[in-house]
Design a protein around this motif. Structure first.
Motif, PDB file in Angstrom:
ATOM      1  N   GLN A 136      17.179  -6.055 -76.484  1.00 41.79           N
ATOM      2  CA  GLN A 136      17.849  -5.183 -77.475  1.00 41.79           C
ATOM      3  C   GLN A 136      17.450  -3.551 -77.321  1.00 41.79           C
ATOM      4  O   GLN A 136      18.216  -2.816 -77.295  1.00 41.79           O
ATOM      5  CB  GLN A 136      17.406  -5.618 -78.807  1.00 41.79           C
ATOM      6  N   LYS A 137      16.069  -3.532 -76.760  1.00 38.05           N
ATOM      7  CA  LYS A 137      15.813  -1.871 -76.637  1.00 38.05           C
ATOM      8  C   LYS A 137      16.448  -1.460 -75.327  1.00 38.05           C
ATOM      9  O   LYS A 137      16.830  -0.220 -75.507  1.00 38.05           O
ATOM     10  CB  LYS A 137      14.426  -2.408 -76.161  1.00 38.05           C
ATOM     11  N   SER A 139      19.833   1.848 -75.078  1.00 43.53           N
ATOM     12  CA  SER A 139      19.591   2.876 -74.365  1.00 43.53           C
ATOM     13  C   SER A 139      20.350   2.746 -72.960  1.00 43.53           C
ATOM     14  O   SER A 139      20.408   3.813 -72.083  1.00 43.53           O
ATOM     15  CB  SER A 139      18.069   3.136 -73.761  1.00 43.53           C
ATOM     16  N   ASN A 140      21.193   1.657 -72.446  1.00 37.68           N
ATOM     17  CA  ASN A 140      21.604   1.711 -71.361  1.00 37.68           C
ATOM     18  C   ASN A 140      23.292   1.813 -71.225  1.00 37.68           C
ATOM     19  O   ASN A 140      23.932   1.230 -70.435  1.00 37.68           O
ATOM     20  CB  ASN A 140      21.452   0.355 -70.640  1.00 37.68           C
ATOM     21  N   ARG A 141      23.711   2.700 -72.137  1.00 36.18           N
ATOM     22  CA  ARG A 141      25.086   3.114 -72.115  1.00 36.18           C
ATOM     23  C   ARG A 141      25.620   3.822 -70.886  1.00 36.18           C
ATOM     24  O   ARG A 141      26.703   3.190 -70.085  1.00 36.18           O
ATOM     25  CB  ARG A 141      25.714   3.969 -73.331  1.00 36.18           C
ATOM     26  N   ILE A 142      24.786   4.591 -70.174  1.00 39.70           N
ATOM     27  CA  ILE A 142      25.189   5.275 -69.162  1.00 39.70           C
ATOM     28  C   ILE A 142      25.186   4.357 -67.876  1.00 39.70           C
ATOM     29  O   ILE A 142      25.728   4.198 -66.997  1.00 39.70           O
ATOM     30  CB  ILE A 142      24.267   6.545 -69.017  1.00 39.70           C
ATOM     31  N   SER A 152      18.401   3.798 -55.236  1.00 40.20           N
ATOM     32  CA  SER A 152      17.647   4.883 -55.726  1.00 40.20           C
ATOM     33  C   SER A 152      17.466   4.548 -57.115  1.00 40.20           C
ATOM     34  O   SER A 152      18.015   3.643 -57.667  1.00 40.20           O
ATOM     35  CB  SER A 152      18.651   6.078 -55.568  1.00 40.20           C
ATOM     36  N   VAL A 153      16.602   5.326 -57.887  1.00 38.08           N
ATOM     37  CA  VAL A 153      16.404   5.061 -59.250  1.00 38.08           C
ATOM     38  C   VAL A 153      16.791   6.510 -59.980  1.00 38.08           C
ATOM     39  O   VAL A 153      16.576   7.551 -59.470  1.00 38.08           O
ATOM     40  CB  VAL A 153      14.992   4.760 -59.551  1.00 38.08           C
ATOM     41  N   ILE A 154      17.442   6.088 -61.433  1.00 39.39           N
ATOM     42  CA  ILE A 154      17.735   7.174 -62.106  1.00 39.39           C
ATOM     43  C   ILE A 154      17.060   6.922 -63.559  1.00 39.39           C
ATOM     44  O   ILE A 154      17.017   6.092 -64.061  1.00 39.39           O
ATOM     45  CB  ILE A 154      19.446   7.219 -62.619  1.00 39.39           C
ATOM     46  N   SER A 155      16.324   8.090 -63.662  1.00 36.22           N
ATOM     47  CA  SER A 155      15.485   8.094 -64.994  1.00 36.22           C
ATOM     48  C   SER A 155      16.290   8.909 -66.141  1.00 36.22           C
ATOM     49  O   SER A 155      16.541  10.179 -65.725  1.00 36.22           O
ATOM     50  CB  SER A 155      14.323   8.431 -64.889  1.00 36.22           C
ATOM     51  N   LEU A 156      16.480   8.428 -67.235  1.00 37.97           N
ATOM     52  CA  LEU A 156      17.345   9.323 -68.319  1.00 37.97           C
ATOM     53  C   LEU A 156      16.402   8.968 -69.555  1.00 37.97           C
ATOM     54  O   LEU A 156      16.864   8.328 -70.262  1.00 37.97           O
ATOM     55  CB  LEU A 156      18.705   8.758 -68.613  1.00 37.97           C
ATOM     56  N   ALA A 157      15.360   9.949 -69.473  1.00 40.85           N
ATOM     57  CA  ALA A 157      14.716   9.836 -70.787  1.00 40.85           C
ATOM     58  C   ALA A 157      13.899   8.671 -71.104  1.00 40.85           C
ATOM     59  O   ALA A 157      12.942   8.189 -70.342  1.00 40.85           O
ATOM     60  CB  ALA A 157      15.298  10.432 -72.207  1.00 40.85           C
ATOM     61  N   PHE A 159      16.832   2.849 -64.357  1.00 40.30           N
ATOM     62  CA  PHE A 159      17.711   1.860 -63.729  1.00 40.30           C
ATOM     63  C   PHE A 159      17.878   2.099 -62.287  1.00 40.30           C
ATOM     64  O   PHE A 159      17.606   3.649 -61.926  1.00 40.30           O
ATOM     65  CB  PHE A 159      18.997   1.645 -64.479  1.00 40.30           C
ATOM     66  N   GLY A 160      18.298   0.993 -61.532  1.00 38.11           N
ATOM     67  CA  GLY A 160      18.579   1.448 -60.087  1.00 38.11           C
ATOM     68  C   GLY A 160      20.110   1.224 -59.898  1.00 38.11           C
ATOM     69  O   GLY A 160      20.753   0.610 -60.576  1.00 38.11           O
TER      70      GLY A 160
END
Length: 808
Positions: free
Chosen positions: A541-542, A546-549, A578-583, A587-588
């Motif tokens: 759930q957490k 947060s994973n809409r993008i 690659s890895v993307i960090s959004l606050a 996710f990869g």
């Protein structure tokens, strides 16, 4: 067994699983609360050293990431330690009767500050009652009358003798507007103007001589009268003083005896007595002021006795041990105190010593002051003043804006107090290093670094402490208890946070949040103990919040907007990760990497670098590829080629060297012409010797590629190649692990480029023989042959160019 099979990881290697059976409790309700700190042995040792050493400058800086327990740890330690230490003195401010602008600071044993204030209040109340009665007493009036009568008798005697002598010599003493004068008389009356003019010159001269002589005697008498008046005033003053001493002395003497061990307090009491005696009139009943309007009387303003009050500045009468003060808002006033003002009618601001207010450093004096480093640095004047206090070992209450005013404003300057406190700053490692390198005085005043790690070793003791940590949070916040499986799931999540099968996270803020969320979902599920399923649901759930993008990007893969192949074989094309960090969410995602090789002398062309979309570390990784190719294939020939490498559909910056092995695989495929299996994605950096080096975010990268493969259809041939040194960092989610267990997805680990290229192409890389060549049919042989062909082709073009120039 094939090479591909040998490099495959087993499902048991893909994550560490916490065995609930190792815990000997049913739920955390059975466990006591955690005492002390979970892990952080280095930090605890540093704290013990910093708190015990008393030499100057050994203050503490607690460096660590937020949520690692810095604040709670130091509070718990100080709470226990402070109880065993002596309670510091009370501090009071009292009036300075000689210089009211410089109030006096007095230190008294704990609890005696309140006693002194009470004693002074009782003293003034008693004196205000006793002195008026003494002033109205018959004895005082008799003594006063006696002194005044004696004065009057002496004056009358002096003037009587003078008047008698003057009368004998034909003169009289008379009072005029200008004072007493000697006037000549005739037949007991003053001369008229005509009578005086009728006198001869000799008679006039004689009268003037006599008058001058009598005037001199008059002046002598007036001098004696003034002397008598001064003596009378002194006698009356001594009478008042004797009255004051008799009225006040027997009230102050017990106080002198009570505070006899403190010379500064005794000196203050002496000053109080002197001031009372000097201002006895203030203690008399005040008469109404006569109004110019007949019949109307204005009440007279009562004199203020505020100057005899005691400002209890720091009161430790209820304290048990040394004080521990945590100042959350370390502004200048909150830290170092202030002098308040009272607005009077007409807009005038006044102040006095009773309006001096303490700051956190005063309250912590003799104990410990805890402040947030960032807050101290961003509040004007706080950091500089804190350094000044530590340097001089004293606390001053000043107006920090005084130096910036054009006009000096009269104010008080209270006496400073000695500083005997341990200062503890809490901040991030970034702030610590900035201060260490850019602030010259920092190293002098904060010599003890307390380093809180964001990860701790996973030991049986730490696992038990984690269970106690869960128990403590559940009890303190009245949450549902965890069963053994719930605690195990929480610990697995902790290992996932640090991406290490041998470590656990000390980011207790994140762990505490998951405890609360899992308790919430357990409550929604009926209110029983929190199980592993509830913890997993809380994590899911957490992520969902947060994973809409991430989901939107997955849609782009599904729609084919972002081109990624997960099946088939293509030369010179590979899937990088690659890895993307959004606050709050990481996710990869896979990225298509392509390479083209052709004749030329440009060498390696990094398209991202040419368009300024790559960072220096990524550029370094690309340049390493040239070193690898040169070291491996240029022993018997020069390298002469042009190659371009590109991250397709990349419109953002690229940084890091985790794709360097991916780019090298792609180059080798382009040189050899052997296609790469598109169902395999690659991550890992490489050095010039072809050794695969570890990278970060390995779990996110694998799970990101798995999500794309799942959406496009799992074939059982797909997977990810990772560095072997990243095996211990694997904490993959249950879905990926199950897919590997079912043979639908695979994870390979490699140590060298040769191992990786064999998995990607299904063709042996080949080992170099004694003659410096590789076996035919191997990847390295085909690359070597292609490089030789390119050199020969370049030579032919070079020779033809020379022939053309000769013909011209």
């Amino acid at each position: 067994m094939s090479v591909t099979t040998q490099r495959k990881l087993l499902p048991e290697q893909l994550r560490w699983t916490c065995d609930p059976g190792q815990f000997d409790f049913a739920t955390t309700d059975e466990l006591p609360e955690l005492e002390g700190t979970l892990g952080q042995a280095r930090a605890l040792t540093s704290i013990d050293f910093g708190l015990d050493i008393r030499e100057s400058g050994f203050n503490l800086f607690l460096a660590g990431e937020p949520g690692t327990g810095r604040t709670s740890t130091i509070k718990n330690i100080l709470k226990k330690k402070a109880r065993t230490e002596p309670t510091p003195s009370d501090w009071v401010y009292v009036n300075n009767f000689k210089t009211p602008d410089l109030p006096i600071a007095l230190a008294l044993p704990a609890g005696m500050g309140t006693e002194l204030a009470k004693d002074m209040s009782e003293l003034i109340t008693a004196v205000r009652s006793i002195i008026p009665k003494a002033l109205d007493s018959k004895e005082y009036e008799t003594n006063k009358s006696t002194i005044i009568e004696a004065y009057q008798e002496k004056n009358n005697e002096l003037f009587g003798k003078l008047e008698a002598e003057a009368k004998e010599r034909g003169f009289a003493l008379q009072r005029t507007v200008s004072g007493l004068v000697m006037v000549p008389q005739k037949e007991d009356r003053n001369y008229t103007q005509d009578e005086y003019e009728a006198l001869s010159d000799a008679e006039k001269e004689k009268l003037e001589e006599v008058g001058q002589e009598l005037t001199e005697k008059l002046n002598d008498v007036l001098r004696q009268v003034r002397d008598n008046e001064k003596l009378t005033k002194d006698s009356l003053s001594q009478l008042d003083r004797d009255l004051g001493n008799s009225s006040v002395g027997h009230h102050i003497d017990p106080l002198r005896e009570k505070y006899g061990d403190n010379p500064k307090v005794v000196e203050y009491l002496n000053a109080v007595q002197e001031d009372i005696i000097a201002n006895l009139e203030d203690f008399k009943p005040q008469q109404p002021v006569q109004s110019p309007i007949p019949g109307l009387k204005f009440p007279r303003q009562e004199p203020s006795f505020e100057r005899y009050e005691v400002n209890i500045f720091v009161d430790n009468h209820d304290a048990q041990g040394a004080p521990v003060v945590f100042e959350t808002n370390p502004t200048y006033s909150n830290l170092f105190g202030r002098i308040e003002h009272v607005m009077q009618m007409g807009g005038t601001a006044t102040t006095n010593f009773t309006l001096i207010k303490p700051g956190a450093i005063h309250k912590a004096n003799g104990g410990y002051l805890i402040v947030d480093a960032r807050e101290v640095l961003v509040n004007p004047f706080s950091w500089e003043s804190l350094k000044r206090c530590i340097r001089s070992a004293e606390i001053k209450i000043e107006d920090p804006l005084e130096q910036y005013r054009f006009i000096t404003i009269a104010t008080m300057k209270p006496e400073s107090m000695p500083l005997q406190a341990k200062i503890i700053m809490i901040g991030s490692p970034w702030i610590y290093y900035l201060l260490y390198h850019l602030e010259p005085d920092y190293r002098k005043f904060f010599k003890v670094k307390v380093d809180f790690d964001s990860r701790i070793a996973r030991t049986p003791e730490v696992l038990k402490d984690y269970a106690l940590f869960v128990s403590t949070h559940c009890k303190n916040e009245k949450l549902l208890p965890f069963d053994r499986s719930g605690v195990a799931g929480l610990i697995e999540y902790s290992a996932r946070l640090v991406e290490d099968q041998e470590k656990l996270s000390s980011q207790f803020m994140e762990i505490a949040d998951l405890i609360r969320e899992a308790s919430y979902w357990a409550g929604k599920d009926g209110g029983g103990p929190v199980t592993h399923a509830h913890v997993a649901n809380a994590i899911e759930q957490k992520v969902y919040r947060s994973n809409r993008i991430e989901e939107r990007m997955q849609e782009l893969f599904d729609e084919g907007t972002i081109l990624v192949d997960v099946a088939g074989e293509v030369p010179g094309q590979i899937n990088g990760l690659s890895v993307i960090s959004l606050a709050d969410h990481t996710f990869g995602r896979p990225s298509r990497v392509t390479a083209r090789v052709y004749l030329g002398r440009a060498g390696m062309v990094n398209i991202e670098r040419e368009v300024k979309l790559s960072g220096p570390i990524h550029d370094k990784g690309v340049l390493i590829l040239t070193g690898y190719l040169g070291g491996k294939f240029a022993h018997d020939k020069p390298l002469s080629f042009s190659a371009s490498i590109c991250f397709e559909q990349n419109y953002e910056g690229v940084e890091g060297d985790s794709a360097s092995s991916t780019e090298l695989y792609c180059l080798l495929s382009a040189f050899s012409g052997v296609p790469i299996r598109q169902g395999i994605a690659v991550t890992g950096s490489v050095n010039q010797h072809g050794m695969i080096q570890p990278i970060g975010g390995v779990n996110f990268k694998i799970e990101g590629f798995y999500a794309v493969c799942k959406a496009k259809g799992l074939t059982g041939e797909q997977g990810v190649i990772i560095p072997k040194s990243n095996e211990r960092h694997l904490m993959l989610n249950d879905e990926v692990v199950q897919a590997v267990r079912d043979g639908k997805f695979h994870i390979w680990s490699v140590e060298t480029i040769d191992q990786g290229i064999e998995i990607l192409t299904g063709v042996a890389a080949g080992e170099k023989g004694a003659d410096g060549t590789w076996p035919e049919g191997t990847i390295n042989h085909m690359v070597d042959m292609r490089l030789k062909q390119m050199i020969e082709s370049m030579k032919k073009f070079g020779a033809s160019d020379k022939d053309d120039k000769k013909q011209d």
